[in-house]
Scaffold this motif. Structure first.
Motif, mmCIF file in Angstrom:
data_model
loop_
_atom_site.group_PDB
_atom_site.id
_atom_site.type_symbol
_atom_site.label_atom_id
_atom_site.label_comp_id
_atom_site.label_asym_id
_atom_site.label_seq_id
_atom_site.Cartn_x
_atom_site.Cartn_y
_atom_site.Cartn_z
ATOM 1 N N ALA A 39 -6.736 -0.246 2.172
ATOM 2 C CA ALA A 39 -6.675 1.162 1.763
ATOM 3 C C ALA A 39 -7.189 2.064 2.872
ATOM 4 C CB ALA A 39 -7.503 1.362 0.493
ATOM 5 N N ASN A 60 -7.163 1.569 6.015
ATOM 6 C CA ASN A 60 -6.201 1.622 7.123
ATOM 7 C C ASN A 60 -5.108 2.663 6.892
ATOM 8 O OD1 ASN A 60 -7.524 -0.368 8.561
ATOM 9 N ND2 ASN A 60 -6.255 -2.034 7.766
ATOM 10 N N GLN A 61 -4.925 3.063 5.636
ATOM 11 C CA GLN A 61 -3.953 4.097 5.293
ATOM 12 C C GLN A 61 -4.659 5.417 4.955
ATOM 13 O OE1 GLN A 61 -0.577 3.778 5.464
ATOM 14 N NE2 GLN A 61 -0.999 1.769 6.375
ATOM 15 N N ASP A 62 -5.893 5.555 5.454
ATOM 16 C CA ASP A 62 -6.681 6.773 5.249
ATOM 17 C C ASP A 62 -6.925 7.028 3.763
ATOM 18 O OD1 ASP A 62 -8.148 8.770 6.523
ATOM 19 O OD2 ASP A 62 -6.610 10.273 6.144
ATOM 20 N N CYS A 63 -7.090 5.930 3.007
ATOM 21 C CA CYS A 63 -7.364 6.022 1.572
ATOM 22 C C CYS A 63 -8.638 5.241 1.256
ATOM 23 C CB CYS A 63 -6.204 5.453 0.755
ATOM 24 S SG CYS A 63 -4.671 6.410 0.846
ATOM 25 N N LEU A 92 -1.958 0.681 -4.772
ATOM 26 C CA LEU A 92 -1.925 -0.550 -3.980
ATOM 27 C C LEU A 92 -1.672 -1.707 -4.921
ATOM 28 C CD1 LEU A 92 -4.440 -1.670 -1.229
ATOM 29 C CD2 LEU A 92 -4.033 -3.150 -3.214
ATOM 30 N N LYS A 98 -9.591 9.171 1.378
ATOM 31 C CA LYS A 98 -10.783 8.652 2.030
ATOM 32 C C LYS A 98 -11.810 9.768 2.227
ATOM 33 C CE LYS A 98 -12.211 6.346 6.307
ATOM 34 N NZ LYS A 98 -11.703 5.831 7.613
ATOM 35 N N VAL A 131 0.865 -1.176 0.000
ATOM 36 C CA VAL A 131 0.000 0.000 0.000
ATOM 37 C C VAL A 131 0.904 1.229 0.000
ATOM 38 C CG1 VAL A 131 -1.850 1.265 1.145
ATOM 39 C CG2 VAL A 131 -1.777 -1.232 1.299
ATOM 40 N N ASP A 132 0.868 1.997 -1.065
ATOM 41 C CA ASP A 132 1.697 3.189 -1.210
ATOM 42 C C ASP A 132 0.791 4.414 -1.089
ATOM 43 O OD1 ASP A 132 3.369 5.249 -1.924
ATOM 44 O OD2 ASP A 132 4.199 4.265 -3.709
ATOM 45 N N ALA A 133 0.596 4.859 0.151
ATOM 46 C CA ALA A 133 -0.328 5.971 0.400
ATOM 47 C C ALA A 133 0.199 7.283 -0.169
ATOM 48 C CB ALA A 133 -0.579 6.114 1.897
ATOM 49 N N ASP A 134 1.518 7.427 -0.287
ATOM 50 C CA ASP A 134 2.082 8.664 -0.838
ATOM 51 C C ASP A 134 1.739 8.811 -2.319
ATOM 52 O OD1 ASP A 134 3.215 9.402 1.573
ATOM 53 O OD2 ASP A 134 5.127 8.415 1.150
#
Length: 479
Positions: free
Chosen positions: A129, A131-134, A114, A223, A107-110
């Motif tokens: 997603a 869980n990473q605020d996405c 994913l 998100k 998971v690449d939130a930056d």
């Protein structure tokens, strides 16, 4: 259909690659993989193969190629067109199920991407997603059991297509085992890459006929911090389309869903959950949802929009969700009507697409067909009106024998396809072609289109071993 028993030599060869836990050849062990979610279709196979790694998939494909075994890629098996089960060929097939390829890889939130194994359940991807605020916005009724590889292979749709597009719009890259066992990886994380052909698009929507998807890289989004849902009552489908046009202008891209439901569907929803009570009383129901990740006053926007719509008599009644629980209850009606139809038993199931402005005509003509030519049959009209997708289903009278119901149902389906074709629409908006629609799909092609798709299929799968009978009529696969 004759399914030949698997020989001890072939079974031993498959187990040498996958181990005993990776091969199911016993009838009882295979049973859950040989029928579809609807219960309408059942098939057979020599064995169900369950690779545990990408390397296992490659080795399996190579071995099957050597043995001349036809391969059916299978994900969560939640499809409705028999694309992942063998219901019609007379050749020995094996199912290659992805359930053991079930990890979220990255998971690449930056960069809002994913990567996941093809067998990863859609809900698990959505949870990872979140869980990473996405957010991963692909949303389907089967998201608790369908797999992301199958979503890609069938170009899944769902309730958020209006804002986010189909699966192909959400996929950044794919990893695919080709019919010769070679691995192609299209992972890059790039949103823009204009270096020639976009190869991933060949495999999205190909329903496993060109290769086996083993990994998927998808787009993530911020998100949503705010969400507003309303359940509306309208006088007609014409009013629903007029309301949608107005909503597109006033709510713009903040509108994530616009679902329409004929009031006749409520009885089916209560079959799934007897406690369901419609929030409104009207001929047509609409579910509208707005969402935003920014500091937007969505409630005021929605209230003002609905007030204007009521003044124009487009909306009879409206109930705004006051909590997440109430919003889920609204969506439970939409999901429940599908489950209720399944509980009712066999029914004509369609997945039609027309221009948005043609939706009222489609429904009117289809209802007229059923009422005049098949009295006693019950029409059900609902769908993703914001993208032109209507599920017009027809239930046989209670007590009608299944054999007769299926025979007449086939006639109804053909007539419904005639209606959608006359409107310049499509017989498949989001469910795909599979085996149940392949003949009408093939017959409806122009000569040029048939040549192009045949050339592509023959180039990548010259031996015709990859999901034969799906998408292409079996006799046309390597013509």
């Amino acid at each position: 259909m004759t399914i030949h028993g698997i020989s001890a030599e072939v079974l031993a060869a498959l187990e040498s690659v996958l181990g005993r836990n990776g091969v199911a050849a016993d009838t009882d062990d295979m049973a859950k993989y040989l029928g579809d979610w609807s219960g309408d279709h059942h098939g057979g196979a020599l064995a169900v193969l369950k690779p545990g790694s990408v390397a296992d998939v490659q080795a399996t494909v190579r071995l099957c190629g050597t043995l001349g075994l036809a391969m059916i890629p299978q994900g969560g098996n939640t499809g409705l067109v028999a694309g992942a089960i063998d219901i019609g060929t007379d050749r020995g097939t094996v199912i290659i199920n992805a359930e053991r390829l079930n990890k979220v890889r990255l998971v690449d939130a930056d960069n809002f991407t994913l990567q996941a194994d093809a067998g990863c359940i859609l809900q698990h991807i959505k949870d990872a997603a979140e869980n990473q605020d996405c957010q991963f916005p692909l949303a389907l009724g089967a998201q608790g059991s369908c797999q992301i590889g199958g979503n890609a292979a069938s170009n899944a749709g769902g309730v958020n297509v209006l804002r986010y597009g189909m699966a192909r719009d959400l996929i950044v890259g794919l990893e695919v085992v080709l019919p010769d066992g070679e691995l192609w990886s299209g992972f890059s994380g790039l949103r823009k890459d204009n270096r020639g052909y976009d190869l991933k698009q060949l495999f999205i929507g190909s329903e496993g006929t060109l290769g086996i998807i083993t990994g998927v890289e998808v787009k993530l989004f911020p998100k949503p911090g705010r969400l507003e849902t309303a359940y509306l009552g309208l006088p007609s489908f014409e009013a629903a389309i007029a309301l949608f046009r107005q909503a597109r202008r006033e709510c713009s891209d903040l509108m994530s869903a616009f679902e329409i439901i004929g009031s006749e569907c409520m009885e089916l929803a209560r079959l799934a959950d007897p406690s369901i009570v419609a929030p409104v009383t009207a001929p047509v129901h609409v579910l509208i949802e707005l969402s935003s990740s920014g500091a937007m006053d969505l409630r005021t926007l929605l209230v003002d929009f609905l007030a204007g719509a009521m003044e124009k008599h487009l909306v009879i009644d409206a109930v705004l969700a006051e909590s997440n629980a109430q919003a889920k209850a609204f969506w439970g009606i939409r999901e429940g009507l599908v489950e209720g139809q399944a509980k009712r038993g066999y029914h004509v199931r369609t997945d039609l697409s027309v221009r948005i402005s043609d939706i009222p005509a489609l429904i009117a003509r289809a209802r007229h067909l059923v009422s005049t030519e098949h009295p006693g049959w019950i029409s059900q009209a609902y769908g993703h009106a914001g993208d032109g997708n209507i599920h017009f289903n027809v239930l046989p009278p209670l007590g009608l024998g299944e054999t007769e119901a299926r025979t007449r149902g086939s006639t109804i389906t053909t007539k419904l396809y005639d209606i959608v074709n006359a409107l310049g629409g499509s017989i498949s908006a989001e469910h795909g072609i599979g085996r149940t629609r392949q003949r009408v799909y093939w017959d409806g092609m122009s000569a040029v289109q048939r040549r192009l798709v045949s050339t592509l299929k023959n180039a990548l799968d010259p031996n015709g071993l990859m999901n034969p009978g799906c998408l292409f009529p079996a006799t046309e696969t390597i013509s």
